[in-house]
Design a protein around this motif. Structure first.
Motif, PDB file in Angstrom:
ATOM      1  N   ALA A  96       0.651  -1.094   0.108  1.00  0.00           N
ATOM      2  CA  ALA A  96      -0.052  -0.170  -0.053  1.00  0.00           C
ATOM      3  C   ALA A  96       1.019   1.192   0.050  1.00  0.00           C
ATOM      4  O   ALA A  96       0.702   1.930  -0.806  1.00  0.00           O
ATOM      5  CB  ALA A  96      -1.030   0.059   1.067  1.00  0.00           C
ATOM      6  N   ALA A  97       2.192   1.303   0.776  1.00  0.00           N
ATOM      7  CA  ALA A  97       2.865   2.292   0.821  1.00  0.00           C
ATOM      8  C   ALA A  97       3.360   2.548  -0.822  1.00  0.00           C
ATOM      9  O   ALA A  97       3.529   3.677  -0.949  1.00  0.00           O
ATOM     10  CB  ALA A  97       3.858   2.449   1.881  1.00  0.00           C
ATOM     11  N   TYR A  98       3.830   1.305  -1.183  1.00  0.00           N
ATOM     12  CA  TYR A  98       4.404   1.527  -2.506  1.00  0.00           C
ATOM     13  C   TYR A  98       3.594   1.989  -3.381  1.00  0.00           C
ATOM     14  O   TYR A  98       3.722   2.993  -4.343  1.00  0.00           O
ATOM     15  CB  TYR A  98       4.932   0.116  -3.001  1.00  0.00           C
ATOM     16  N   ALA A  99       2.274   1.772  -3.413  1.00  0.00           N
ATOM     17  CA  ALA A  99       1.150   2.148  -4.388  1.00  0.00           C
ATOM     18  C   ALA A  99       1.033   3.628  -3.936  1.00  0.00           C
ATOM     19  O   ALA A  99       0.555   4.375  -5.198  1.00  0.00           O
ATOM     20  CB  ALA A  99      -0.188   1.366  -4.295  1.00  0.00           C
ATOM     21  N   ALA A 100       0.954   4.193  -2.751  1.00  0.00           N
ATOM     22  CA  ALA A 100       0.666   5.410  -2.496  1.00  0.00           C
ATOM     23  C   ALA A 100       1.464   6.398  -2.644  1.00  0.00           C
ATOM     24  O   ALA A 100       1.585   7.571  -2.742  1.00  0.00           O
ATOM     25  CB  ALA A 100       0.173   5.496  -1.122  1.00  0.00           C
ATOM     26  N   GLN A 101       3.041   5.878  -2.653  1.00  0.00           N
ATOM     27  CA  GLN A 101       4.091   6.899  -2.947  1.00  0.00           C
ATOM     28  C   GLN A 101       4.605   6.788  -4.240  1.00  0.00           C
ATOM     29  O   GLN A 101       5.026   6.301  -4.784  1.00  0.00           O
ATOM     30  CB  GLN A 101       5.030   6.131  -1.977  1.00  0.00           C
ATOM     31  N   PRO A 102       4.188   8.263  -4.949  1.00  0.00           N
ATOM     32  CA  PRO A 102       4.438   8.191  -6.287  1.00  0.00           C
ATOM     33  C   PRO A 102       5.866   8.661  -6.631  1.00  0.00           C
ATOM     34  O   PRO A 102       6.328   8.393  -7.749  1.00  0.00           O
ATOM     35  CB  PRO A 102       3.575   9.602  -6.722  1.00  0.00           C
TER      36      PRO A 102
END
Length: 139
Positions: A96-102
């Motif tokens: 989720a952090a990977y997906a949310a961090q552009p």
């Protein structure tokens, strides 16, 4: 017969449904990891494969104690590492952090997390879960 040996049909159906859901998740994460490897190259595929295997390498933490353990028991010294690597919440939060961090987009990291989730899902589908502090399977 004692009540602990009796398995009700409802409990059996719940167990089967839970394992089927974990198997579906395992297949999803496996396909996702393979697609990441195909789309992003050999490094993504290699990390997905590494993280598919990595959680079980925690057995090596206390390999010297393994011969003295009961059948199916993990040495207590290895239990914290094993349980940490087999909690689905850890890779899900990282994903989720990977997906949310552009600003941080490295596809091999996503492939590795998918491999890790696939491993955890396969373990749950086949009846392997977290361990007690003594090293035995939790119910």
């Amino acid at each position: 017969m004692t009540s602990t040996t009796n398995v009700t049909p409802a409990l059996r159906a719940t167990t089967v449904a839970r394992r089927a859901a974990w198997l579906a998740a395992a297949l999803f994460w496996t396909v996702f990891a393979i697609l990441e490897g195909v789309n992003h190259g050999w490094l993504a595929g290699a990390l997905a494969l590494l993280f598919l295997i990595l959680p079980d390498l925690t057995f090596l933490v206390a390999a010297d104690e393994a011969p003295r353990m009961a059948k199916g028991q993990l040495p207590p010294r290895a239990v914290p590492y094993y349980n940490a690597m087999h909690r689905a919440l850890v890779p899900l939060i990282l994903l989720a952090a990977y997906a949310a961090q552009p600003c941080f987009t490295w596809p091999p990291a996503c492939a590795a997390l998918c491999g890790w989730l696939a491993h955890i899902s396969y373990d749950r589908a086949f009846g392997y879960g977290l361990r007690t502090m003594e090293g035995f399977q939790r119910d």
